[in-house]
Design a protein around this motif. Sequence first.
Motif, PDB file in Angstrom:
ATOM      1  N   LYS A  97      -4.660   3.011  -4.369  1.00  0.00           N
ATOM      2  CA  LYS A  97      -3.989   2.878  -3.090  1.00  0.00           C
ATOM      3  C   LYS A  97      -2.941   1.975  -3.030  1.00  0.00           C
ATOM      4  O   LYS A  97      -2.132   1.833  -2.018  1.00  0.00           O
ATOM      5  CB  LYS A  97      -5.278   2.771  -1.955  1.00  0.00           C
ATOM      6  CG  LYS A  97      -6.270   3.862  -1.693  1.00  0.00           C
ATOM      7  CD  LYS A  97      -7.096   3.493  -0.637  1.00  0.00           C
ATOM      8  CE  LYS A  97      -8.073   4.599  -0.402  1.00  0.00           C
ATOM      9  NZ  LYS A  97      -8.950   5.120  -1.344  1.00  0.00           N
ATOM     10  N   HIS A  98      -3.204   0.954  -3.988  1.00  0.00           N
ATOM     11  CA  HIS A  98      -2.217  -0.303  -3.932  1.00  0.00           C
ATOM     12  C   HIS A  98      -1.216  -0.237  -5.114  1.00  0.00           C
ATOM     13  O   HIS A  98      -1.610   0.461  -6.026  1.00  0.00           O
ATOM     14  CB  HIS A  98      -2.963  -1.546  -3.947  1.00  0.00           C
ATOM     15  CG  HIS A  98      -3.524  -1.866  -2.368  1.00  0.00           C
ATOM     16  ND1 HIS A  98      -4.816  -1.343  -2.045  1.00  0.00           N
ATOM     17  CD2 HIS A  98      -3.220  -2.454  -1.213  1.00  0.00           C
ATOM     18  CE1 HIS A  98      -5.215  -1.588  -0.994  1.00  0.00           C
ATOM     19  NE2 HIS A  98      -4.191  -2.207  -0.258  1.00  0.00           N
ATOM     20  N   ASP A 147       0.900  -1.030  -0.054  1.00  0.00           N
ATOM     21  CA  ASP A 147      -0.178   0.050  -0.033  1.00  0.00           C
ATOM     22  C   ASP A 147       0.856   1.252  -0.126  1.00  0.00           C
ATOM     23  O   ASP A 147       2.138   1.110   0.188  1.00  0.00           O
ATOM     24  CB  ASP A 147      -0.857   0.100   1.201  1.00  0.00           C
ATOM     25  CG  ASP A 147      -0.164  -0.416   2.577  1.00  0.00           C
ATOM     26  OD1 ASP A 147       0.773   0.052   2.560  1.00  0.00           O
ATOM     27  OD2 ASP A 147      -0.775  -1.031   3.184  1.00  0.00           O
ATOM     28  N   GLU A 148       0.243   2.447  -0.291  1.00  0.00           N
ATOM     29  CA  GLU A 148       1.061   3.718  -0.530  1.00  0.00           C
ATOM     30  C   GLU A 148       1.704   4.068   0.846  1.00  0.00           C
ATOM     31  O   GLU A 148       2.819   4.372   0.789  1.00  0.00           O
ATOM     32  CB  GLU A 148      -0.145   4.628  -0.644  1.00  0.00           C
ATOM     33  CG  GLU A 148       0.249   5.824  -1.413  1.00  0.00           C
ATOM     34  CD  GLU A 148      -0.762   6.887  -1.621  1.00  0.00           C
ATOM     35  OE1 GLU A 148      -1.982   6.448  -1.145  1.00  0.00           O
ATOM     36  OE2 GLU A 148      -0.690   8.080  -1.902  1.00  0.00           O
TER      37      GLU A 148
END
Length: 346
Positions: free
Chosen positions: A169-170, A140-141
Amino acid sequence: MIEKIEEIYSSFKNELNALSKQAEVLNLKAAILGKKGSLSEILKGLKDASPEERQKIGPVSNEIKKSIERDIIDKLKAIEFDEINEKLEKNRTDFSLRDSLRELGLQGGGLHPTHQIQREIEDVFLSMGFEVLDGPHIEDEYHNFEALNIPETHPARDMQDTFWFADKKHLLRTHTSTIQIRGMKERKPPFAFVGPGKVFRSERTDTTHEMAFHQLEGMMVGEKINTGHLIYFMKTLLKAIFKKDMEVRLRPGYFPFVEPGFELDIRWKKPDPKDESARHSGWLELLPCGMVHPNVLKAGGVDPEKYSGFAFGLGLDRLVMVNYAIEDIRLLHRGDLRFNKQFASF
Ligand code: DAH
């Protein structure tokens, strides 16, 4: 009556010992404890016995019944165990067969040169008390950027062209530095680990760039860890890889997750196979590293007032290329057996 019960038990033991199939054991159980079983028949006779006799026989027969049940369970387990062992013995894989395969002119397997180097480096660090950690490819970020002191607005995010998932987001991790955060969160200082693995960048490929390549992250955190420790461990690593003491130099380098950050170069002579005397030497940029930024320690749950640490990120494919004088990184990923076989580790 008691003698009879004891007799039943001892002949049960003899019969049980001779059995080797679970079904036979269950039949034997039924023949003794079943409705019409020998022990059950005797116990039925209890009602005609005198109260004193009943008081004596009751506990004895209960004990024996329990023993029989226990013996049966043990026997069933033992048979199952034997069966498993027998199966294992029959389907045995002979891992030493590889050499005989080769003698027969058949294909065996081998480790890719990148993984050979990875294992070599893992062994060096394991011998110095480091752990070897793994981390997910899909990140993830937060773990890939935020926790590594690279906020959304930070220009450093442009340094890494990222494969994002549709949810934005991923992503496919762009570096193994993500393992720093995961590793720190799970331990209390002092600790030291390395984390090798694949990383991904959305880049145009050329002789030195690939969309997927390999890095090996390293981190040590404890009280009073300083640049001297960093240099010592890097030199030990390089000596293990190149089999000799390597001359190194540190240049300032910028990475948001370290402060100060360095580029560690090695003195490198590029041999010219055509002319033994014509060798050009120079510095080769090999190992970005630095002292872990306090914000990163905090993100990992480590108190930066009390502890410090160093980190480094080694490009494994780069190292293989340097080691074997390979000029195009894409050769490493093509899966071309003619290429791979030159490095086969058997
Ligand atoms: N993550 C950086 C990259 O992929 C490499 C790196 C630099 C890792 C400095 C580190 C470090 O641990 O201290 O370009």
